[in-house]
Design an enzyme around this catalytic site. Structure first.
Site, mmCIF file in Angstrom:
data_model
loop_
_atom_site.group_PDB
_atom_site.id
_atom_site.type_symbol
_atom_site.label_atom_id
_atom_site.label_comp_id
_atom_site.label_asym_id
_atom_site.label_seq_id
_atom_site.Cartn_x
_atom_site.Cartn_y
_atom_site.Cartn_z
ATOM 1 N N GLN A 135 0.870 -1.351 0.024
ATOM 2 C CA GLN A 135 0.007 -0.082 -0.086
ATOM 3 C C GLN A 135 0.647 1.227 -0.033
ATOM 4 O O GLN A 135 0.266 2.403 -0.499
ATOM 5 C CB GLN A 135 -1.148 0.068 1.352
ATOM 6 C CG GLN A 135 -2.033 -1.047 1.250
ATOM 7 C CD GLN A 135 -3.074 -0.946 2.350
ATOM 8 O OE1 GLN A 135 -2.547 -1.562 3.341
ATOM 9 N NE2 GLN A 135 -4.034 -0.148 2.245
ATOM 10 N N LEU B 199 -7.522 1.619 3.426
ATOM 11 C CA LEU B 199 -6.976 2.793 3.126
ATOM 12 C C LEU B 199 -6.781 2.941 1.674
ATOM 13 O O LEU B 199 -6.497 4.447 1.060
ATOM 14 C CB LEU B 199 -5.729 3.129 4.030
ATOM 15 C CG LEU B 199 -5.879 3.395 5.558
ATOM 16 C CD1 LEU B 199 -4.623 3.379 6.301
ATOM 17 C CD2 LEU B 199 -6.808 4.375 5.737
ATOM 18 N N HIS C 213 -3.429 -8.531 1.349
ATOM 19 C CA HIS C 213 -2.481 -7.565 0.526
ATOM 20 C C HIS C 213 -1.159 -8.014 -0.168
ATOM 21 O O HIS C 213 -0.814 -7.806 -0.921
ATOM 22 C CB HIS C 213 -2.488 -6.312 1.253
ATOM 23 C CG HIS C 213 -3.429 -5.292 1.296
ATOM 24 N ND1 HIS C 213 -3.910 -4.661 0.402
ATOM 25 C CD2 HIS C 213 -4.124 -4.694 2.323
ATOM 26 C CE1 HIS C 213 -4.774 -3.640 0.589
ATOM 27 N NE2 HIS C 213 -5.160 -3.703 2.075
HETATM 28 CO CO CO Z 1 -6.393 -2.841 3.222
#
Ligand code: CO
Length: 160
Positions: free
Chosen positions: A51, A91, A136
Site C-alpha cells: 500500500q 486505506l 494485500h
Molecule cells: Co487494506
C-alpha cells in the site's frame, strides 16, 4: 519517520505478489516506522507494505481492544476456523466499505523487527484485520471478496 504515499485501487502495485524479507535491517525498521506514521495519519488500523509501494511481505495491524500494535514480517497463517461477516474498508479504497466473510479465528506466525519469531492467536476484529492485511501481500483487496447485496440479505435472514 516520514509519511509515505498510500497507493489507491487501480494502482498496479497493489495487485503484485510480494517478496520475503531476507534481512531485517535499519531500512526495514524505517519502513515499519513510516508505515505506522502513515497509518495513524490516515486514521487506519492496518497497513500492508504494498500500500506504500513496497513489494515485501510486511504488514502492521492494531488491536482495537488492547491498542497493541503488531508488526508482521514474513507472516504465515497456520490455522483458521469459523466465520464472521464484517463491514470492511481499506486505506487504498477511500470512502468505501463492503461486507466480507472472514474466519472468526486465525493463528498466525511472523517475525518481528528484532528478528524474533512469534505466534499470535486472534479472534473477531483482529482476525478480520489480520486476514485483510495478509491478503494485500498476495495482491488481493477486500473489494475482490465483497458479498453482493442480494446475497447479504440471505445471510441476515439466516441470523434471525
Ligand atoms: Co487494506
Amino acid at each position: 519517520m516520514a509519511l509515505r504515499e498510500i497507493r489507491n485501487l487501480g494502482d498496479e502495485i497493489l495487485r503484485k505478489k510480494t517478496k520475503e524479507v531476507l534481512n531485517i535491517d535499519t531500512k526495514i525498521h524505517t519502513l515499519l516506522d513510516d508505515m505506522y506514521e502513515t497509518m495513524v495519519d490516515a486514521d487506519g488500523v492496518g497497513l500492508a507494505a504494498p500500500q506504500v509501494g513496497i513489494l515485501k511481505r510486511i504488514f502492521i495491524v492494531e488491536d482495537l481492544e488492547t491498542k497493541a500494535l503488531y508488526e508482521f514480517i514474513n507472516p504465515v497463517i497456520l490455522e483458521s476456523r469459523g466465520e464472521q461477516i464484517n463491514e470492511e474498508g481499506c486505506l487504498s479504497v477511500p470512502n468505501k466499505t463492503g461486507y466480507v466473510e472472514r474466519p472468526e479465528y486465525v493463528k498466525i506466525k511472523g517475525t518481528d523487527r528484532n528478528n524474533e519469531e512469534f505466534t499470535l492467536e486472534c479472534e473477531g476484529f483482529l482476525a478480520m484485520a489480520v486476514c485483510h492485511e495478509y491478503d494485500h501481500l498476495d495482491g488481493i483487496l477486500y473489494v475482490d471478496k465483497v458479498i453482493p447485496e442480494d446475497e447479504l440479505e440471505g445471510f441476515e435472514e439466516l441470523e434471525d
